[in-house]
Design an enzyme around this catalytic site. Sequence first.
Site, PDB file in Angstrom:
ATOM      1  N   MET A  94       0.819  -1.206   0.000  1.00 60.58           N
ATOM      2  CA  MET A  94       0.000   0.000   0.000  1.00 60.58           C
ATOM      3  C   MET A  94       0.854   1.258   0.000  1.00 60.58           C
ATOM      4  O   MET A  94       0.473   2.274  -0.599  1.00 60.58           O
ATOM      5  CB  MET A  94      -0.956  -0.015   1.195  1.00 60.58           C
ATOM      6  CG  MET A  94      -2.088  -1.014   1.043  1.00 60.58           C
ATOM      7  SD  MET A  94      -3.239  -1.031   2.433  1.00 60.58           S
ATOM      8  CE  MET A  94      -2.325  -2.021   3.618  1.00 60.58           C
ATOM      9  N   ASP A 148      13.877   3.864  10.579  1.00 57.85           N
ATOM     10  CA  ASP A 148      12.952   3.058  11.379  1.00 57.85           C
ATOM     11  C   ASP A 148      12.146   4.027  12.238  1.00 57.85           C
ATOM     12  O   ASP A 148      12.698   4.712  13.108  1.00 57.85           O
ATOM     13  CB  ASP A 148      13.763   2.099  12.258  1.00 57.85           C
ATOM     14  CG  ASP A 148      12.900   1.185  13.098  1.00 57.85           C
ATOM     15  OD1 ASP A 148      11.722   1.513  13.340  1.00 57.85           O
ATOM     16  OD2 ASP A 148      13.412   0.136  13.542  1.00 57.85           O
ATOM     17  N   ASN A 153       1.933   4.761   7.081  1.00 58.10           N
ATOM     18  CA  ASN A 153       1.609   3.453   6.519  1.00 58.10           C
ATOM     19  C   ASN A 153       2.429   2.318   7.115  1.00 58.10           C
ATOM     20  O   ASN A 153       1.995   1.167   7.088  1.00 58.10           O
ATOM     21  CB  ASN A 153       1.822   3.489   5.000  1.00 58.10           C
ATOM     22  CG  ASN A 153       1.696   2.114   4.380  1.00 58.10           C
ATOM     23  OD1 ASN A 153       0.614   1.537   4.303  1.00 58.10           O
ATOM     24  ND2 ASN A 153       2.816   1.553   3.941  1.00 58.10           N
ATOM     25  N   SER A 159      -6.674  -0.656  10.089  1.00 63.55           N
ATOM     26  CA  SER A 159      -7.125  -1.960   9.607  1.00 63.55           C
ATOM     27  C   SER A 159      -8.516  -2.233  10.168  1.00 63.55           C
ATOM     28  O   SER A 159      -8.870  -1.706  11.242  1.00 63.55           O
ATOM     29  CB  SER A 159      -6.162  -3.054  10.080  1.00 63.55           C
ATOM     30  OG  SER A 159      -6.692  -4.347   9.844  1.00 63.55           O
ATOM     31  N   SER A 210      -9.013  -4.750  11.537  1.00 55.60           N
ATOM     32  CA  SER A 210      -8.629  -5.444  12.765  1.00 55.60           C
ATOM     33  C   SER A 210      -8.614  -4.514  13.975  1.00 55.60           C
ATOM     34  O   SER A 210      -8.536  -4.989  15.112  1.00 55.60           O
ATOM     35  CB  SER A 210      -7.242  -6.077  12.595  1.00 55.60           C
ATOM     36  OG  SER A 210      -7.268  -7.059  11.582  1.00 55.60           O
ATOM     37  N   TYR A 217      -1.683  -7.443  17.307  1.00 53.04           N
ATOM     38  CA  TYR A 217      -1.866  -6.591  16.129  1.00 53.04           C
ATOM     39  C   TYR A 217      -3.178  -5.820  16.235  1.00 53.04           C
ATOM     40  O   TYR A 217      -3.214  -4.600  15.997  1.00 53.04           O
ATOM     41  CB  TYR A 217      -1.862  -7.464  14.875  1.00 53.04           C
ATOM     42  CG  TYR A 217      -2.088  -6.718  13.584  1.00 53.04           C
ATOM     43  CD1 TYR A 217      -1.075  -5.971  13.005  1.00 53.04           C
ATOM     44  CD2 TYR A 217      -3.327  -6.773  12.929  1.00 53.04           C
ATOM     45  CE1 TYR A 217      -1.271  -5.289  11.815  1.00 53.04           C
ATOM     46  CE2 TYR A 217      -3.535  -6.093  11.741  1.00 53.04           C
ATOM     47  CZ  TYR A 217      -2.505  -5.353  11.181  1.00 53.04           C
ATOM     48  OH  TYR A 217      -2.711  -4.675  10.005  1.00 53.04           O
ATOM     49  N   LYS A 223      -3.950  -1.590  16.233  1.00 52.59           N
ATOM     50  CA  LYS A 223      -4.813  -0.888  15.280  1.00 52.59           C
ATOM     51  C   LYS A 223      -6.001  -0.240  15.989  1.00 52.59           C
ATOM     52  O   LYS A 223      -6.468   0.835  15.572  1.00 52.59           O
ATOM     53  CB  LYS A 223      -5.278  -1.854  14.186  1.00 52.59           C
ATOM     54  CG  LYS A 223      -4.144  -2.344  13.292  1.00 52.59           C
ATOM     55  CD  LYS A 223      -3.374  -1.209  12.633  1.00 52.59           C
ATOM     56  CE  LYS A 223      -2.311  -1.693  11.660  1.00 52.59           C
ATOM     57  NZ  LYS A 223      -1.602  -0.578  11.002  1.00 52.59           N
ATOM     58  N   THR A 262      -0.926  -7.666  -0.661  1.00 54.08           N
ATOM     59  CA  THR A 262       0.375  -7.117  -0.300  1.00 54.08           C
ATOM     60  C   THR A 262       1.222  -8.239   0.306  1.00 54.08           C
ATOM     61  O   THR A 262       0.757  -9.364   0.476  1.00 54.08           O
ATOM     62  CB  THR A 262       0.233  -5.992   0.743  1.00 54.08           C
ATOM     63  OG1 THR A 262      -0.311  -6.553   1.947  1.00 54.08           O
ATOM     64  CG2 THR A 262      -0.688  -4.886   0.239  1.00 54.08           C
TER      65      THR A 262
END
Length: 251
Positions: free
Chosen positions: A16, A59, A86, A137, A139, A150, A154, A185
Amino acid sequence: MDKKKVVIITGSGSGMGRATAKRFANDGYKVVLNGRTKSKLEKVSEEIGKENCLIVQGDISKPEDVENLINTTIKEFGRLDVLVNNAGVFAGGTIDQVSLEDFNNVFAINVTGNFLTIKTALPHLEKTKGSIVNVSSVSGMGGDWGAFAYDATKGALNQMTKALALDFAPKGIRVNAVAPSLTDTEMGEGAMEDDDTMKEFKKRIAMGRAGKPEEVADVIAFLASDNARFVTGSIIPVDGGLTASNGQPRL
């Protein structure tokens, strides 16, 4: 000094991020490519034209790298109009399977990294009345089996988006997020290569397929544009209708 608008896209070496970089370049922006793997960034730079972009490897979980990203952007282009957060990593497993190291790492990138980029970019976005688009997301809107860490990152990013939209509105800065589902992806490769998993996804995604990175990039570009000038604090699902369902089976 070039007067074209400038966008920073973290995690822009693939997926993305890559698609978003191409979209903003096509829209006439100067694009700052950021990620941890220089070879990937160089490939994207060649695709969109080196004259249209700047590579700043780093980073985002490291404050010194974020400072370098923002300072180099301003030194090169003199302005910042859009920040696209992103960059993200995935940590799967139930709580008894996820180590503290993995848990801290996913938060360091997905949450703390976005905190650092936004905080450092803020003075420059104030000058341009700019826009922030976070890549969240679905999620973060509901739970997944075996992905609690994860999902937690989000969910945090979604709440950060809404709260910052309130804080930044008087400054003229809009803050929104996109919430993709399964997308073609690197992160989605495992699911897409497994026929049984894809069969289950197709049951839940109304449009019956995974998303394309370009389809997410188009919504990011909209949210960053003047066409969305009265939109802030929104989490836009880009999920083919997955979240349109209440979870009950098709009858």
